[in-house]
Design a protein around this motif. Structure first.
Motif, mmCIF file in Angstrom:
data_model
loop_
_atom_site.group_PDB
_atom_site.id
_atom_site.type_symbol
_atom_site.label_atom_id
_atom_site.label_comp_id
_atom_site.label_asym_id
_atom_site.label_seq_id
_atom_site.Cartn_x
_atom_site.Cartn_y
_atom_site.Cartn_z
ATOM 1 N N UNK A 1 0.867 -1.120 -0.134
ATOM 2 C CA UNK A 1 -0.094 -0.097 0.015
ATOM 3 C C UNK A 1 1.111 1.343 -0.037
ATOM 4 N N UNK A 2 0.375 2.303 -0.374
ATOM 5 C CA UNK A 2 0.853 3.610 -0.402
ATOM 6 C C UNK A 2 1.618 4.003 1.175
ATOM 7 N N UNK A 3 2.730 4.540 1.149
ATOM 8 C CA UNK A 3 3.357 4.711 2.552
ATOM 9 C C UNK A 3 2.566 5.909 3.193
ATOM 10 N N UNK A 4 1.838 6.879 2.291
ATOM 11 C CA UNK A 4 1.120 7.788 2.942
ATOM 12 C C UNK A 4 -0.458 7.409 3.176
ATOM 13 N N UNK A 5 -0.826 6.226 3.011
ATOM 14 C CA UNK A 5 -2.161 5.797 3.328
ATOM 15 C C UNK A 5 -2.225 5.052 4.854
ATOM 16 N N UNK A 6 -2.278 5.917 5.748
ATOM 17 C CA UNK A 6 -2.379 5.757 7.230
ATOM 18 C C UNK A 6 -3.344 4.746 7.598
ATOM 19 N N UNK A 7 -4.379 5.040 7.057
ATOM 20 C CA UNK A 7 -5.643 4.084 7.695
ATOM 21 C C UNK A 7 -5.397 2.636 7.209
ATOM 22 N N UNK A 8 -4.756 2.474 6.144
ATOM 23 C CA UNK A 8 -4.617 1.162 5.458
ATOM 24 C C UNK A 8 -3.598 0.439 6.287
ATOM 25 N N UNK A 9 -2.433 1.246 6.501
ATOM 26 C CA UNK A 9 -1.351 0.649 7.365
ATOM 27 C C UNK A 9 -1.771 0.262 8.761
ATOM 28 N N UNK A 10 -2.466 1.269 9.322
ATOM 29 C CA UNK A 10 -3.052 0.888 10.815
ATOM 30 C C UNK A 10 -3.569 -0.502 10.622
ATOM 31 N N UNK A 11 -4.682 -0.390 9.893
ATOM 32 C CA UNK A 11 -5.491 -1.676 9.774
ATOM 33 C C UNK A 11 -4.753 -3.058 9.698
#
Length: 281
Positions: free
Chosen positions: A240-250
């Motif tokens: 995922x994109x490094x700036x996609x904080x919601x996806x990384x958190x999930x």
């Protein structure tokens, strides 16, 4: 090499359902049930769906308490098995209500009805497998994905023209070899997760939710369902994109760890994650 009946029975058994072949008048059939139960010393099936092989495809019959049943036609083996499971898992009072409603206005002794777009009787939200064979299914997934990816492009500061997922056409989606899980509510698909089983891992290729249904736990529910279907120790990966904080958190809540970083051809910083011991939360 397995024949179509053996393939269907193996698929159904692997999902925990009872299935056996019977050679009846309509043709060679597969009887599907939730299982068997003892009723006064007599073994009876706990629900029953009939899959009828028509040389090139399956027809599905779901007998109800009234004579006849609901018919769905021209299904592949995978579609027939998944639809049989949907019928057996659905609340039976809803099945009966939908069937009776479909018969209103039908003249003569017709006691069967064809649902070309699938099951119409789920009241609440549910997750199920989907195939790209139905034009409505593919179109709904594509619409959800395009809206979700447009929002993601804005979130990470990338022009839509430079964001690869937004370039996927409906025809390209229909030709995808990925497996799909969809989250449905009120008769519409509002979330989807797709994945590809490679020789080394299960790769998540899409996880999208309609922007009008964010923050309702849909992405979490889809990911949890995928995790439930994994075999012990099976490796799961995603990018995922490094700036996609919601996806990384999930993903990190589900036990994913960063394995590496990269830059896409469009200059988008990416994070690659993996987990072989995935846990739901």
């Amino acid at each position: 090499m397995m024949n179509v009946h053996e393939e269907a029975i193996e698929h159904l058994n692997s999902r925990g359902f009872w299935a056996k072949r019977r050679d009846w008048a309509p043709g060679a059939t597969v009887i599907v049930s939730r299982g068997t139960r003892d009723i006064g010393g007599v073994e009876e099936l706990d629900g029953m769906i009939i899959l009828i092989w028509r040389k090139t495809h399956w027809d599905l019959q779901a007998p109800l308490s009234t004579p006849g049943g609901v018919i769905e036609r021209r299904l592949s083996t995978g579609q027939a098995c998944d639809r049989a499971i949907d019928y057996l898992q659905a609340p039976q009072d809803q099945v009966h209500r939908a069937f009776k409603a479909a018969l209103r206005g039908v003249e003569g002794p017709t006691l069967e009805y064809w649902y070309p777009e699938g099951l119409p009787f789920h009241d609440g939200p549910y997750i199920t497998e989907a195939t790209m064979a139905g034009p409505s299914v593919a179109a709904q997934i594509h619409a959800v994905a395009q809206a979700a990816y447009a929002l993601e492009a804005d979130r990470i500061g990338v022009a839509c023209d430079d964001f690869p997922p937004l370039r996927e056409s409906l025809d390209e989606l229909r030709q995808s070899s990925d497996s799909f899980l969809v989250f449905c509510a009120a008769g519409s698909i509002i979330g989807a997760l797709s994945f590809d089983r490679t020789t080394n891992a299960v790769v998540i290729t899409r996880l999208v939710v309609s922007p009008s249904h964010l923050r309702q736990g849909i992405a979490k529910a889809l990911l949890a369902e995928l995790v439930r279907r994994l075999t012990p120790g099976e490796r799961l990966t995603v990018s995922t994109a490094q700036a996609n904080a919601p996806a990384l958190a999930l993903y990190r809540r589900f036990g994913f760890k960063t394995t590496r970083a990269s830059i896409s051809a469009e200059g988008i910083p990416l994070v690659h994650l993996a987990s072989s011991r995935v846990g739901s939360v």
